[in-house]
Design an enzyme around this catalytic site. Structure first.
Site, PDB file in Angstrom:
ATOM      1  N   LYS A 108      -7.593   1.229  -2.788  1.00  0.00           N
ATOM      2  CA  LYS A 108      -7.179   0.867  -1.420  1.00  0.00           C
ATOM      3  C   LYS A 108      -7.366   2.052  -0.473  1.00  0.00           C
ATOM      4  O   LYS A 108      -7.729   1.872   0.702  1.00  0.00           O
ATOM      5  CB  LYS A 108      -5.718   0.411  -1.413  1.00  0.00           C
ATOM      6  CG  LYS A 108      -5.190   0.002  -0.030  1.00  0.00           C
ATOM      7  CD  LYS A 108      -5.969  -1.159   0.571  1.00  0.00           C
ATOM      8  CE  LYS A 108      -5.458  -1.521   1.969  1.00  0.00           C
ATOM      9  NZ  LYS A 108      -4.146  -2.186   1.948  1.00  0.00           N
ATOM     10  N   LYS A 155       0.015   5.355   8.530  1.00  0.00           N
ATOM     11  CA  LYS A 155       0.733   5.507   7.258  1.00  0.00           C
ATOM     12  C   LYS A 155      -0.252   5.558   6.106  1.00  0.00           C
ATOM     13  O   LYS A 155      -0.183   6.441   5.238  1.00  0.00           O
ATOM     14  CB  LYS A 155       1.722   4.354   7.071  1.00  0.00           C
ATOM     15  CG  LYS A 155       2.582   4.428   5.813  1.00  0.00           C
ATOM     16  CD  LYS A 155       2.011   3.656   4.620  1.00  0.00           C
ATOM     17  CE  LYS A 155       2.111   2.163   4.846  1.00  0.00           C
ATOM     18  NZ  LYS A 155       1.669   1.409   3.624  1.00  0.00           N
ATOM     19  N   THR A 208       0.861  -1.184   0.000  1.00  0.00           N
ATOM     20  CA  THR A 208       0.000   0.000   0.000  1.00  0.00           C
ATOM     21  C   THR A 208       0.896   1.232   0.000  1.00  0.00           C
ATOM     22  O   THR A 208       1.587   1.506   0.986  1.00  0.00           O
ATOM     23  CB  THR A 208      -0.920   0.020   1.232  1.00  0.00           C
ATOM     24  OG1 THR A 208      -1.784  -1.124   1.182  1.00  0.00           O
ATOM     25  CG2 THR A 208      -1.774   1.282   1.256  1.00  0.00           C
TER      26      THR A 208
END
Length: 292
Positions: free
Chosen positions: A172, A240, A97
């Site tokens: 995502k 993150k 990701t």
């Protein structure tokens, strides 16, 4: 069966690479900590390489699942990076990701060198990786995606192309935005039930089959009520990811007030020492506010 390289053997990559080997693919692994790669080979066979480039040499598909933008650039670029060892016509599949920006940069570099690049972040967590039931959201070219799907199928239950390079990462981001709000709402609901003197488990049994139900409720309410937060995706990694979402939103004009707020709540969890707690630990933050 294909000749495959897998870069990154963390809690996700280790079992994903294992599923590739179990499916009969010829797998060469690379991990920054070489001992982890050696352990994987002892368990699954195949081979370990000393650099991403060596792992990628001669591979038809190179899969990566590392930590962040910088980690991905490190395994892709430079004299020992995977791109240095890849052959024309090969496909690089990135399960990390990361930002859409780094994805597009690496896609351009890959296609310029004569091979393909598919961004393919996953959802399903460690449990999904171990069971081979991940959901994979992809961006890239139709032909590269079609070639990669049978290999990705070794550890996924759903794999879909959402658009051109970067579309997988953008999808995502949507996933993480939705999860952030759901977990905060679930935490508030359970916290309210506790304060109201209700049996949290009985409450969830009643509401879980209705409109309030969600994967988070079904899979996390019990451990949340038991104040156990070592059952999934870590807060550090969620922050993150939410940082990536908020950065992308600042560029495309999307308004994400709830996401920004929950990101700050996770910052509070980190201050409580919960960087490695799972994302459902937002409930512990609410309990901490009342001195529990």
């Amino acid at each position: 069966m294909a000749k495959v390289a897998f870069l990154g053997l963390g809690v996700m990559g280790y079992p994903m690479a294992g599923h590739l080997a179990s499916a009969g693919h010829r797998v060469t692994v690379y991990n920054r900590t070489a001992a982890k790669a050696e352990s994987w080979v002892e368990e699954h066979g195949g081979a370990a390489a000393g650099s991403p480039g060596a792992a990628a040499a001669g591979a038809e598909f190179v899969m990566a699942c590392v930590g962040n933008d910088d980690d991905l650039r490190e395994v892709c670029e430079g004299p020992d990076g995977a791109f240095s060892g890849m052959s024309a016509g090969a496909v690089f599949v990135d399960h990390t990701t990361v930002s859409a920006a780094v994805t597009r940069d690496l896609h351009a570099a890959a296609t310029g060198a004569g091979f393909d690049f598919v961004d393919a972040p996953v959802s399903g967590g460690q449990a999904g990786a171990e069971s081979g039931q991940l959901v994979v959201m992809c961006g890239g070219g139709d032909e590269a995606f079609a070639r990669a799907v049978p290999v990705i199928g070794s550890y996924s239950k759903l794999c879909r192309l959402l658009g051109e390079s970067g579309a997988g990462q953008l999808t995502k981001m949507v996933n993480q935005i939705c999860i952030a709000g759901l977990v905060q709402a679930l935490s508030e609901g359970l916290h309210f039930a506790e304060k109201a003197g209700l049996d949290g488990r009985a409450v969830v049994e009643v509401i879980g089959g209705g409109a309030a139900g969600s994967w988070q409720m079904a899979n996390r309410y019990g451990t949340m009520l038991d104040d156990e937060f070592d059952h999934g995706f870590a807060v550090d990694w969620m922050r993150k990811d939410l940082g990536i979402c908020l950065s992308e939103a600042s560029g495309n004009g999307a308004s994400l007030p709830v996401t920004a707020l929950v990101d700050q709540f996770y910052n509070d969890v980190q201050k409580l020492g919960g960087g490695r707690w799972d994302t459902s630990s937002l409930l512990r933050r609410l309990r901490a506010l009342e001195g529990r």
